[in-house]
Design a protein around this motif. Structure first.
Motif, short mmCIF file in Angstrom:
data_model
loop_
_atom_site.label_atom_id
_atom_site.label_comp_id
_atom_site.label_asym_id
_atom_site.label_seq_id
_atom_site.Cartn_x
_atom_site.Cartn_y
_atom_site.Cartn_z
N GLN A 87 0.47 -1.20 -0.27
CA GLN A 87 -0.04 -0.12 0.15
C GLN A 87 0.27 1.46 0.09
OE1 GLN A 87 -2.92 0.56 3.37
NE2 GLN A 87 -4.64 1.05 1.98
N VAL A 88 0.60 2.23 -1.11
CA VAL A 88 1.32 3.31 -0.57
C VAL A 88 0.10 4.12 -0.65
CG1 VAL A 88 2.77 3.00 -2.94
CG2 VAL A 88 0.52 3.79 -3.35
N PRO A 89 0.58 5.40 0.11
CA PRO A 89 -0.24 5.91 0.54
C PRO A 89 -1.72 7.28 -0.29
CG PRO A 89 1.99 7.21 1.54
CD PRO A 89 1.65 5.94 0.21
N GLY A 90 -2.73 6.89 -0.06
CA GLY A 90 -3.97 7.38 -0.85
C GLY A 90 -4.30 6.67 -1.85
N LYS A 91 -3.92 5.62 -1.77
CA LYS A 91 -4.15 4.26 -2.68
C LYS A 91 -4.39 3.51 -2.02
CE LYS A 91 -1.99 5.34 -7.24
NZ LYS A 91 -1.01 4.87 -8.10
N GLU A 92 -5.58 2.35 -2.50
CA GLU A 92 -5.95 1.34 -2.02
C GLU A 92 -5.09 0.61 -1.51
OE1 GLU A 92 -11.11 0.98 -3.02
OE2 GLU A 92 -9.45 -0.43 -3.32
N ARG A 93 -5.13 -0.89 -0.22
CA ARG A 93 -4.16 -2.16 -0.65
C ARG A 93 -3.87 -2.87 -1.52
NH1 ARG A 93 -3.26 -4.45 5.71
NH2 ARG A 93 -3.06 -1.85 5.79
#
Length: 115
Positions: free
Chosen positions: A39-45
């Motif tokens: 997971q990256v910030p602002g995105k879904e896992r």
């Protein structure tokens, strides 16, 4: 019930390698579904790799031929070998297990690919 603890993350240059480990609190040979997500910030896992119901290992298309998932049943550990890393692989990586009808997650380990 199972506790999962990831390790092995870090900073690596593009083209480099890392091996992530996921240590389980009990035998993983009886867990029929395990995998790695990121997971990256602002995105879904995002699911990356894993096995389902004791089936063969499966991989996200963008990591095929670069990542390899393996199990060590003696040490109750799941591994993710990551080769030829790219900046877009940067994320927090989580280990997951589904057992007894419930999903369990580790705390995550940060992988940063940057020059």
């Amino acid at each position: 019930q199972v506790q999962l603890v990831e390790s092995g993350g870090g900073l690596v240059q593009p083209g480099g390698s890392l091996r992530l480990s996921c240590a389980a609190s009990r035998s993983i040979s009886s867990i029929n579904t395990m995998g790695w997500y990121r997971q990256v910030p602002g995105k879904e896992r995002e699911w990356v790799a894993g096995f389902f119901s004791y089936d063969r290992m499966n991989y996200l298309d963008s990591v095929k031929d670069r990542f390899t998932i393996t199990t060590d049943n003696f040490n109750n550990t799941l591994y993710l070998q990551m080769n030829s890393l790219k900046p877009e692989d940067t994320a927090v990586y989580y280990c997951s297990a589904i057992t007894g009808g419930r999903a369990y997650w580790g705390q995550g380990t940060q992988v940063t690919v940057s020059s």
